[in-house]
Structure formats: structure tokens, C-alpha cells
Design an enzyme around this catalytic site. Structure first.
Site, PDB file in Angstrom:
ATOM      1  N   ASN A   1      43.968  36.765  44.127  1.00  0.00           N
ATOM      2  CA  ASN A   1      44.521  37.877  42.948  1.00  0.00           C
ATOM      3  C   ASN A   1      43.861  39.121  43.492  1.00  0.00           C
ATOM      4  O   ASN A   1      43.152  38.986  44.052  1.00  0.00           O
ATOM      5  CB  ASN A   1      44.270  37.305  41.744  1.00  0.00           C
ATOM      6  CG  ASN A   1      42.661  37.047  41.539  1.00  0.00           C
ATOM      7  OD1 ASN A   1      41.967  37.641  42.024  1.00  0.00           O
ATOM      8  ND2 ASN A   1      42.420  35.948  40.524  1.00  0.00           N
TER       9      ASN A   1
ATOM     10  N   GLU B   1      40.287  39.185  43.590  1.00  0.00           N
ATOM     11  CA  GLU B   1      39.477  38.483  44.746  1.00  0.00           C
ATOM     12  C   GLU B   1      39.696  39.236  46.137  1.00  0.00           C
ATOM     13  O   GLU B   1      39.054  39.334  46.865  1.00  0.00           O
ATOM     14  CB  GLU B   1      40.080  36.968  44.765  1.00  0.00           C
ATOM     15  CG  GLU B   1      39.768  36.071  43.655  1.00  0.00           C
ATOM     16  CD  GLU B   1      40.582  34.841  43.486  1.00  0.00           C
ATOM     17  OE1 GLU B   1      40.347  34.135  42.825  1.00  0.00           O
ATOM     18  OE2 GLU B   1      41.915  35.102  44.206  1.00  0.00           O
TER      19      GLU B   1
ATOM     20  N   ASP C   1      47.357  28.851  40.424  1.00  0.00           N
ATOM     21  CA  ASP C   1      47.592  27.378  40.958  1.00  0.00           C
ATOM     22  C   ASP C   1      49.244  27.222  40.751  1.00  0.00           C
ATOM     23  O   ASP C   1      49.667  26.727  41.919  1.00  0.00           O
ATOM     24  CB  ASP C   1      47.333  26.439  39.892  1.00  0.00           C
ATOM     25  CG  ASP C   1      45.561  26.445  39.877  1.00  0.00           C
ATOM     26  OD1 ASP C   1      45.037  26.875  41.101  1.00  0.00           O
ATOM     27  OD2 ASP C   1      44.933  26.151  39.082  1.00  0.00           O
TER      28      ASP C   1
END
Length: 357
Positions: free
Chosen positions: A213, A216, A284
Site C-alpha cells: 500500500n 509501505e 489481502d
């Protein structure tokens, strides 16, 4: 464009039932305990909850595997580690319940099963509210016999798979040896290799795709993406420094940006901005759908679009949620109506020749 795109996406989803995916990572559960507030305790100034129910929901790498299984994959297996405790059995039961093969769950008696226990209460004329969260976890790297058992499980399962996903939440499963072995098994058996990690992305050099994301990606790049130019610079630098084939940066309400080894980048808008209730587990969902799609032969753009489509459904629900193929087909029909065509038109690919502009 839209008719061809829809046909490609529907064709890929039709193949999901033939897909086989192996998830390697940090297994976990969310233990959701609900009750009604009864009174204050006479022992201490605390609220007493009258227990109503306990829900066990798969989390972390287990949630990524659940997302793949929910899309109808022919076989979904998880290689993970749990403790020799009450919650380890709850994890195993939940995996089996949600269509994920739990047989490669390795027991480590020296660590707890990763569990987030949330106690939530409701009072008269009120909504349910979380009161406290209790985390049971260890971030110590697996070692010795446990690590060897993990490597053996990967070796045993990989030959029968189409895709391998490392779901790394920084809780000790994705050691250097495990990552190297996943890479070797993917290469030997011709598997799609994907990774989603909260740690250093360069650990996954050689992966077919990684999907950080924005925070990150910024942390790995070493600077904030305050402008589109920052995003483009950061994505290109990360693609080069990590050594992966493709990098998908998820941008929340701003959609996604895909960077390819051929030097191109593609802007993908968010498919749902108006009904976002909870982004828990959305990453996820994206990487799970992408991994399955690539495993059944999808091109990278279609895989990204399917990940985006699946996440547009799960963010409308509270907690770690999953999407089904039937829901995705219905959402696709809605997306490609007259209103949705304008959204699809926002998908833009810029090739390598224009990357310096």
C-alpha cells in the site's frame, strides 16, 4: 474496449475453480467476543458483559488464503505456524470451515497462536462498541525444527499448485530461508510467485508481483508520495531496487498504480469510493484475487482489475471480509453500465517511451 474487457474478466473468473494456490505466511485469527452490558461489577469499577456469542474470523495470511478460497479456487492451502494451544485448534477449525486446507499448519509449542481478541459490548439504545483488544503474538523468527517443517511442507505442496503467495505480516514466518525456498519452488515448478509484505520489499526479488500500500511503498522508497510525480518516481525506483517483475501500489480512494518491468505504468481508478466502511483486510483481498487470476493465466492488468473489483466489495463490510465470484460478476455488470464506462475510461497506460515526461 469495455466489451472486450468484460469478456476477459469473465473468462478469467470462470477459470478460478481450476486454480490451485499455496499461501505461505503468518497464520492468525480474530476472536470477536460480543455481549450486552449488564451492570458495573461490585469487585471493581468495570462493566460486566453478558456473553452472547464468539466469532472466529481468519486474519493475516489466513485471510489472504480465505479470500482465494472464497473465489472458488480448486485448492487453497496454507503453510503457517500456530501454537499448541486453544486458539491453534480454533485456527485449524476456521481454516477448514472456510475452505482452506489446514494440513500444513505447523505446531510450534514455544509460541502462541497469533490471535487478536476483541471484546465488544452493546447497551440499551446504543450501538456495539469495542471495549478492549488483547493481542497474543510473537514476532520471533521461526527456527530449527519448525523452520525445517515449514520448508518440507512447501516442497510437498508446491508441485501441485499454480501460484504461490507469501503473505508476510512480520511475525516470524517469512525467514530468509523460507523466502528463498518459495522462490526456488516457484521457479522449479513454474508457479506464479506473488508477495505482500509489511517489511523490506527487496526481500522478494524475482517475484512476479508485489502489492504494497502507499505507506509501505513510501517507507521502502524513503520519501512521501505527495504528488503524482513523487508516486511515479517512487514506483520506478522501487521496481528497480526490489528486482521484482511488477509492482502494484494500492492508493486507497485514489485507486492503484501498476509499474511493469517493461517500463510502463498504468493508472487504475478505485471502483468504489462512496460505500467504504472498513478497509481491514482489503490488501489481502487484492493480492489474493490477483494471485489466483495470474495462476489461471490472466494478464497482469486483468488480474489487477479483478483484485480492485473484489476489494470494492469487501470494503463495504466491517472486518476482514471476502468476495465471491457471483458478487464480482454482478458488480462487473454494474461497473460497465453507462455510468461505469467513464470510470473504465480512466484506466490509462503509459509506455516506457513516455516515462520520463
Amino acid at each position: 474496449m469495455t466489451s472486450n474487457l468484460k469478456a476477459n474478466l469473465l473468462e478469467t473468473m470462470a477459470k478460478f475453480s481450476h486454480g490451485r494456490a499455496l499461501v505461505v505466511g503468518d497464520a492468525a485469527i480474530d476472536e470477536m467476543i460480543y455481549g450486552a452490558t449488564a451492570r458495573l461489577s461490585r469487585e471493581a469499577p468495570v462493566v460486566i458483559l453478558r456473553h452472547e456469542r464468539t466469532d472466529i474470523v481468519l486474519g493475516a495470511a489466513s485471510n489472504a488464503a480465505h479470500n482465494i478460497a472464497a473465489l472458488g479456487a480448486g485448492h487453497t492451502a496454507l503453510v503457517g505456524v500456530c501454537g499448541d494451544d486453544y486458539h491453534g485448534q480454533r485456527l485449524r477449525d476456521a481454516l477448514a470451515r472456510d475452505g482452506v486446507d489446514p494440513q500444513a499448519l505447523i505446531i510450534d509449542p514455544d509460541r502462541p497462536t497469533t490471535t487478536k481478541t476483541r471484546l465488544s459490548g452493546i447497551a440499551n439504545h446504543s450501538v456495539t462498541q469495542q471495549i478492549v483488544r488483547i493481542d497474543r503474538e510473537s514476532d520471533a523468527p521461526i527456527t530449527g525444527a519448525v523452520e525445517n517443517a515449514v520448508l518440507d511442507a512447501i516442497s510437498r505442496l508446491a508441485p501441485d499448485m499454480d501460484a504461490l503467495l507469501i503473505s508476510d505480516y512480520g511475525l516470524g514466518m517469512a525467514t530468509d530461508a523460507v523466502i528463498a525456498h518459495c522462490k526456488a519452488m516457484a521457479t522449479r515448478h513454474g508457479l506464479v510467485w506473488a508477495a505482500d509484505s509489511q517489511r523490506e520489499l527487496a526481500l522478494f526479488s524475482g517475484a512476479d508481483v508485489i502489492s504494497p500500500n502507499q505507506p509501505e511503498a513510501e517507507r521502502n522508497a524513503g520519501f512521501a508520495f505527495e504528488t503524482e510525480a513523487d508516486l511515479l518516481r517512487g514506483g520506478r525506483e522501487l521496481l528497480q531496487s526490489t528486482g521484482v517483475r511488477r509492482l502494484l501500489i494500492t492508493l486507497g480512494a485514489q485507486g492503484m498504480m501498476l509499474f511493469d518491468e517493461d517500463g510502463s505504468h498504468t493508472t487504475i481508478p478505485a471502483f468504489n469510493r462512496s460505500e467504504v466502511f472498513d478497509v481491514t483486510g482489503a490488501g489481502d483481498t487484492v493480492i489474493g484475487a490477483m494471485t489466483l487470476a495470474l495462476g489461471v493465466g490472466s494478464d497482469i492488468l486483468s488480474a489487477c482489475l479483478l483484485g480492485n473489483l473484489a476489494a470494492s466489495l469487501t470494503v463495504r463490510r466491517f472486518g476482514a471480509a471476502v468476495a465471491s465470484v457471483a458478487e464480482m460478476r454482478a458488480a462487473l455488470d454494474s461497473l460497465l453500465d453507462e455510468r461505469g464506462e467513464a470510470l473504465i475510461a480512466q484506466i490509462t497506460r503509459q509506455d516506457a517511451a513516455a516515462k520520463a515526461s
